[in-house]
Enzyme design. Structure first.
Site, PDB file in Angstrom:
ATOM      1  N   ASP A  13       0.877  -1.172   0.000  1.00 18.83           N
ATOM      2  CA  ASP A  13       0.000   0.000   0.000  1.00 18.83           C
ATOM      3  C   ASP A  13       0.909   1.214   0.000  1.00 18.83           C
ATOM      4  OD1 ASP A  13      -1.648   2.119   0.625  1.00 18.83           O
ATOM      5  OD2 ASP A  13      -2.821   1.008   2.103  1.00 18.83           O
ATOM      6  N   TYR A 233      -0.089  -0.302  14.990  1.00 17.69           N
ATOM      7  CA  TYR A 233      -0.940  -0.472  13.823  1.00 17.69           C
ATOM      8  C   TYR A 233      -0.516   0.456  12.694  1.00 17.69           C
ATOM      9  CZ  TYR A 233      -4.888  -0.950  10.790  1.00 17.69           C
ATOM     10  OH  TYR A 233      -5.673  -1.216   9.701  1.00 17.69           O
ATOM     11  N   LYS A 236      -3.807  -2.823   7.636  1.00 10.90           N
ATOM     12  CA  LYS A 236      -3.980  -4.279   7.699  1.00 10.90           C
ATOM     13  C   LYS A 236      -2.942  -4.974   6.826  1.00 10.90           C
ATOM     14  CE  LYS A 236      -6.661  -6.097  10.576  1.00 10.90           C
ATOM     15  NZ  LYS A 236      -6.147  -7.148  11.445  1.00 10.90           N
TER      16      LYS A 236
HETATM   17  P1  13P Z   1      -5.460  -0.549   4.506  1.00  7.15           P
HETATM   18  O1  13P Z   1      -4.705  -1.479   5.388  1.00  7.15           O
HETATM   19  O2  13P Z   1      -5.982  -1.254   3.286  1.00  7.15           O
HETATM   20  O3  13P Z   1      -4.650   0.648   4.166  1.00  7.15           O
HETATM   21  O4  13P Z   1      -6.771  -0.058   5.277  1.00  7.15           O
HETATM   22  C1  13P Z   1      -6.602   0.645   6.453  1.00  7.15           C
HETATM   23  C2  13P Z   1      -7.864   0.918   7.174  1.00  7.15           C
HETATM   24  O5  13P Z   1      -7.842   0.911   8.372  1.00  7.15           O
HETATM   25  C3  13P Z   1      -9.120   1.207   6.447  1.00  7.15           C
HETATM   26  O6  13P Z   1     -10.146   1.598   7.324  1.00  7.15           O
HETATM   27 MG    MG Z   2      -4.354   2.042   2.875  1.00  2.61          MG
HETATM   28 MG    MG Z   3      -4.909  -2.217   1.787  1.00  3.91          MG
END
Ligand code: 13P
Ligand code: MG
Ligand code: MG
Length: 400
Positions: A13, A233, A236
């Site tokens: 990402d 964090y 994800k």
């Molecule tokens: P990503 O991990 O896909 O960037 O999404 C983060 C998120 O918390 C969306 O609410």
């Molecule tokens: Mg993202």
């Molecule tokens: Mg993502």
């Protein structure tokens, strides 16, 4: 004898437009151009695509897994994209690049990676998958059903090539001393495999192998948990996977019904909820319906390392009905808001606010002396302090 080929898929990402939605076309162009420069040099072939806000670079080559030069292609592409993402003001620019300097192996640096080396079959059939807004364990149930359950995978009964079953290598991503692996054979150890895979936060399929032809890899899944690298964090883990299909493996279409289940997985908004994993066409933006987890799959034929395709495996008309049903499932779950299991248990909560809140509340608790069944009332009952620690004993995830 077929040619020995390595497939590497590396995903990150790098930033997205107006929230965690899609990478900008300029980022995809930078990644495509970087890979294209190596075609006929380090790479035999490549494919760049995205699932939600994550860019995947699939590469075929003959350098083996863990090769520095191959990993550097992806790293450089992502670094150059990060500069662009910053200049465009994209959200979460450089989100998955957790270290500044390339150390020679992209594993442990933030991007997700899955690699497999094998001797190419004359008609090598592949399925490449990318998921967004979820975790590596999101593939556990569909792959378990496709590789170990004849109710979903009739090839286990119908094809002599599949009778011996498959070998599962499963990673424990939450062990105190670091990631560890266990190897279990289906069908003999089916219940042991099931007992682990049901816990999708802690255990993730790392690879699956043919038992009749033990040197033949069937599937590899990226297993990196970002918070284990960053200690907090940062988004994800959005896993990628490569699966070989047909002949000595389940047929491509035997993977469909397990994915059509839309199993509940962790992820979604703020990485803190459970919603069903929705199969979507490739290059689909993340959903503004609470960032419902999504997965896309590409069918590819490969010969001498060169790709033909891809075919978008969740794009045929059947999947519209599947998506409609999964959307209903998602909307029903959202109705109960922050109550478990719609929101994840504390041990899995990622953005920090509620963790800090619980730490504060913990200090306000007083022992309840003499309550019925509590003996002297001094028995510890697992207050907030207990709840907010992961099993590495570390308090998790401060918010951003
Ligand atoms: P990503 O991990 O896909 O960037 O999404 C983060 C998120 O918390 C969306 O609410
Ligand atoms: Mg993202
Ligand atoms: Mg993502």
């Amino acid at each position: 004898m077929g040619m020995k080929v390595t497939l590497s898929i590396i995903k990150a990402d790098i930033g997205s437009i107006g929230g965690h939605t899609v990478p900008s076309p300029e980022l995809l162009k930078i990644c495509t151009e970087r890979a294209a420069r190596e075609k006929g040099r380090l790479l035999i072939d490549y494919l760049v695509f995205h699932c939600g806000d994550d860019i995947s670079i699939l590469m075929s080559h003959q350098k083996g897994a863990g090769n520095q030069e191959i990993h550097a292609i992806a790293w450089e592409a992502f670094r150059a994209s990060t500069d662009k993402a910053k200049s465009q003001g994209l959200y979460g620019a450089g989100q998955d690049l957790l270290v500044d300097a390339f150390s020679g192996n992209i594993r442990g640096m933030g991007p997700q990676i899955a690699e497999m080396q094998f001797e190419e079959r004359p008609n090598e059939a592949l399925m490449v998958m990318a998921a967004d807004k979820t975790e590596p364990g999101a593939y556990n149930l569909p792959l378990y059903l496709s590789f170990a359950d004849p109710m979903y995978s009739p090839g286990l009964l119908l094809s002599i090539e599949l009778h011996a079953g498959f070998r599962f290598v499963i990673m424990d991503v939450e062990h105190t001393e670091g990631d560890r692996l266990i190897t279990l054979d289906a069908p003999e150890r089916l219940y042991d495999i099931a007992a682990l895979l049901r816990d999708t936060h802690r255990y993730s399929i790392e690879s699956i192998w043919s038992r009749k032809y033990p040197h033949e890899p069937a599937a590899v899944v990226s297993t990196t948990r970002l918070r284990n690298i960053a200690g907090r964090y940062v988004g994800k883990d959005d896993p990628v996977a490569i699966v070989r299909t047909q002949k000595i493996f389940p047929a491509t279409e035997e993977f469909g019904p397990p994915f059509a289940l839309g199993a509940f997985v962790a992820g979604d908004t703020r990485g803190s909820h459970n919603l069903p994993l929705m199969p979507v066409p490739v290059n689909t933006p993340a959903s503004t319906f609470f960032c419902c987890p999504m997965v896309s799959a590409l069918g590819i034929s490969m010969h001498d390392g060169i790709f033909t395709g891809p075919v978008d495996l969740f794009a045929d008309p059947f999947w519209n009905q599947v998506r409609d049903q999964i959307a209903v499932k998602a909307m029903d779950m959202r109705k109960q808001g922050f109550f478990e299991p719609a929101m994840l248990p504390y041990s899995e909560l990622e953005y920090g606010g509620i963790v800090t809140r619980l730490e504060r509340l913990d200090k306000e608790f007083k022992l309840h002396a003499g309550a019925a069944g509590d003996g002297d009332g001094k028995r510890p009952r697992g207050g907030a302090k207990h709840a907010v620690k992961n099993n590495k004993g570390k308090v998790k995830a401060r918010g951003r």
